[in-house]
Scaffold this active site. Structure first.
Site, PDB file in Angstrom:
ATOM      1  N   ARG A 117      -9.531  -4.379  -7.721  1.00  0.00           N
ATOM      2  CA  ARG A 117     -10.061  -4.092  -6.378  1.00  0.00           C
ATOM      3  C   ARG A 117     -11.569  -4.051  -6.498  1.00  0.00           C
ATOM      4  NH1 ARG A 117      -8.237   0.559  -2.157  1.00  0.00           N
ATOM      5  NH2 ARG A 117      -6.633  -1.039  -1.914  1.00  0.00           N
ATOM      6  N   HIS A 144      -6.480  -8.780   1.200  1.00  0.00           N
ATOM      7  CA  HIS A 144      -5.652  -7.699   0.659  1.00  0.00           C
ATOM      8  C   HIS A 144      -4.199  -8.200   0.593  1.00  0.00           C
ATOM      9  CE1 HIS A 144      -4.554  -3.835  -0.635  1.00  0.00           C
ATOM     10  NE2 HIS A 144      -4.835  -3.098   0.412  1.00  0.00           N
ATOM     11  N   GLN A 147      -1.049  -5.817   0.430  1.00  0.00           N
ATOM     12  CA  GLN A 147      -0.793  -5.134   1.695  1.00  0.00           C
ATOM     13  C   GLN A 147       0.021  -6.048   2.612  1.00  0.00           C
ATOM     14  OE1 GLN A 147      -1.736  -1.841   2.584  1.00  0.00           O
ATOM     15  NE2 GLN A 147      -0.178  -2.314   4.101  1.00  0.00           N
ATOM     16  N   ASP A 239      -6.335  -1.181  11.753  1.00  0.00           N
ATOM     17  CA  ASP A 239      -6.975  -0.840  10.473  1.00  0.00           C
ATOM     18  C   ASP A 239      -8.311  -0.178  10.819  1.00  0.00           C
ATOM     19  OD1 ASP A 239      -7.704  -0.640   7.783  1.00  0.00           O
ATOM     20  OD2 ASP A 239      -8.251  -2.758   7.584  1.00  0.00           O
ATOM     21  N   CYS A 279      -2.280   0.024   7.731  1.00  0.00           N
ATOM     22  CA  CYS A 279      -2.215  -0.058   6.264  1.00  0.00           C
ATOM     23  C   CYS A 279      -2.563   1.261   5.594  1.00  0.00           C
ATOM     24  CB  CYS A 279      -3.138  -1.165   5.775  1.00  0.00           C
ATOM     25  SG  CYS A 279      -4.847  -0.975   6.310  1.00  0.00           S
ATOM     26  N   ARG A 307       4.688  -0.774  -0.418  1.00  0.00           N
ATOM     27  CA  ARG A 307       3.721  -1.242  -1.430  1.00  0.00           C
ATOM     28  C   ARG A 307       4.352  -1.132  -2.814  1.00  0.00           C
ATOM     29  NH1 ARG A 307      -1.791  -1.190  -0.454  1.00  0.00           N
ATOM     30  NH2 ARG A 307      -1.880  -2.079  -2.556  1.00  0.00           N
TER      31      ARG A 307
HETATM   32  N1   CP Z   1      -3.590   0.462   2.034  1.00  0.00           N
HETATM   33  C1   CP Z   1      -4.224   0.627   0.844  1.00  0.00           C
HETATM   34  O1   CP Z   1      -4.554  -0.337   0.130  1.00  0.00           O
HETATM   35  O2   CP Z   1      -4.434   1.923   0.497  1.00  0.00           O
HETATM   36  P1   CP Z   1      -5.432   2.432  -0.640  1.00  0.00           P
HETATM   37  O3   CP Z   1      -6.808   1.989  -0.244  1.00  0.00           O
HETATM   38  O4   CP Z   1      -5.273   3.905  -0.660  1.00  0.00           O
HETATM   39  O5   CP Z   1      -5.045   1.797  -1.952  1.00  0.00           O
HETATM   40  N1  NVA Z   2     -10.055  -2.717   5.613  1.00  0.00           N
HETATM   41  C1  NVA Z   2      -9.910  -1.529   4.782  1.00  0.00           C
HETATM   42  C2  NVA Z   2      -8.571  -1.513   4.147  1.00  0.00           C
HETATM   43  C3  NVA Z   2      -8.286  -0.321   3.263  1.00  0.00           C
HETATM   44  C4  NVA Z   2      -6.942  -0.360   2.630  1.00  0.00           C
HETATM   45  C5  NVA Z   2     -11.016  -1.498   3.748  1.00  0.00           C
HETATM   46  O1  NVA Z   2     -11.338  -2.542   3.177  1.00  0.00           O
HETATM   47  O2  NVA Z   2     -11.576  -0.425   3.525  1.00  0.00           O
END
Ligand code: CP
Ligand code: NVA
Length: 321
Positions: A117, A144, A147, A239, A279, A307
């Site tokens: 990430r 993502h 997700q 989101d 999400c 997930r």
């Molecule tokens: N939805 C999601 O990816 O959650 P986190 O950011 O907590 O991993």
């Molecule tokens: N769009 C959000 C998703 C988090 C799971 C971000 O990137 O922060």
């Protein structure tokens, strides 16, 4: 179809890396979703699995942004299937203390895969290009994919199908939207986006999603007015308005997105059977009301649960033996 595919052996995916939701073919989505259904059933029955298809597999978990779901579900999921996740946080100085290429050339000597990430999508592409082991995108500024996989599983569980479903994403044309558009298009869904001016999606990802939709009987619609887009939607998706890394834009974003809250009125306008998705993490009172997120038509916590199942399924089909 699901039953047949679920009986196929482990490690069946041809795709090595998962950088984008466009990387998986429709058949590969079916393989992962079918495996996830099986694993979920088994896990729910006994909280454990008999087989250990990831035994001896160690996967690095490099997280350069905050996470609850991603970290816990990868760590727990690998553990539940006999594998091991090696959490690498700030301590490795990713791309700072050491170049991305050199990190790849070290990790490939010891491990079986890298879950990452980070911010720029190009970093994940570079890591994948340099490493001889698979690289899996656990969120970049652009996408993502895990997700989206969990969301497909959640939708199929609820509606019994994906083909022809209509989902409207209300808000930012962001990483989560991009992956949903690509994954949904692959599965023959109609993915609509209602976004304020100036906060639209990446045009090249939309173009890719449109071409995938054309080949798979799906559809991509991008416009501004939620009240015109939501009627007839099977699902509304919310989101955050300020994604990780955009904190310095908070003020402008909160103002721009003011009319883009998924509330009871919008859900009613969408349809009697429409579900609400998110999400997580959520900001109740901003992109979604507490009434909707915590209400009977919300699938948010099913998405979070899935997930775990879908990532386990992906890892089994990718790295399993
Ligand atoms: N939805 C999601 O990816 O959650 P986190 O950011 O907590 O991993
Ligand atoms: N769009 C959000 C998703 C988090 C799971 C971000 O990137 O922060």
């Amino acid at each position: 179809m699901e039953q047949v595919l679920a009986s196929v052996g482990v490690g069946t995916l041809q795709t090595r890396d998962l950088l984008s939701s466009a990387d998986l073919t429709r058949d590969e989505y079916e393989i992962v979703l079918a495996r996830a259904v099986d694993l979920k059933r088994e896990f729910r029955a006994d909280r454990r699995h008999v087989a250990r298809p990831l035994a001896g597999r160690t996967v690095a978990l490099i997280l350069e942004k905050q996470s609850l779901r991603t970290r816990v579900t990868f760590e727990a999921g690998l553990d539940q299937l006999g594998g091991h996740a090696l959490y690498l946080g700030e301590g490795i100085g990713f791309g700072v203390r050491e170049s991305v290429a050199d990190i790849a050339r070290n990790l490939e000597r010891w491990l079986d895969g890298i879950v990452i990430r980070t911010f720029g999508h190009s970093v994940v592409s570079e890591l994948a290009a340099e490493a001889s082991i698979p690289v899996f995108n656990a969120l970049t500024d652009d996408e993502h994919p895990f997700q989206a996989l969990a969301d497909l599983l959640t939708l199929r569980e609820h509606f019994g199908r994906l083909d022809g479903l209509v989902m409207t994403f209300v808000g930012d044309g962001n990483n989560v939207y991009h992956s949903l558009a690509l994954a949904g298009a692959t599965m023959g869904m109609e993915i609509r986006l209602a976004h304020p001016e100036g906060y639209g999606p990446n045009p090249s990802i939309v173009a890719l999603a449109e071409s995938i939709a054309l080949a798979n009987g799906g559809k991509i619609v991008v416009a501004q007015d939620p009240s015109r887009l939501v009627p007839g939607s099977d699902a509304l998706y919310a989101d955050v308005w300020v994604s990780m890394g955009q904190e310095d834009q908070s003020h402008a974003r909160l103002a721009a997105f003011a009319g883009y809250c998924v509330d009871t009125q919008l859900l009613e306008l969408a349809g009697a059977g429409t579900v609400a998705m998110h999400c997580l993490p959520a900001h109740r009172g901003q992109e979604i009301t507490a009434e909707v997120l915590d209400g009977p038509r919300s699938l948010a916590f099913e998405q979070a649960e899935n997930r775990l199942h879908v990532q386990k399924a992906f890892l089994v089909e990718s790295l399993g033996r």
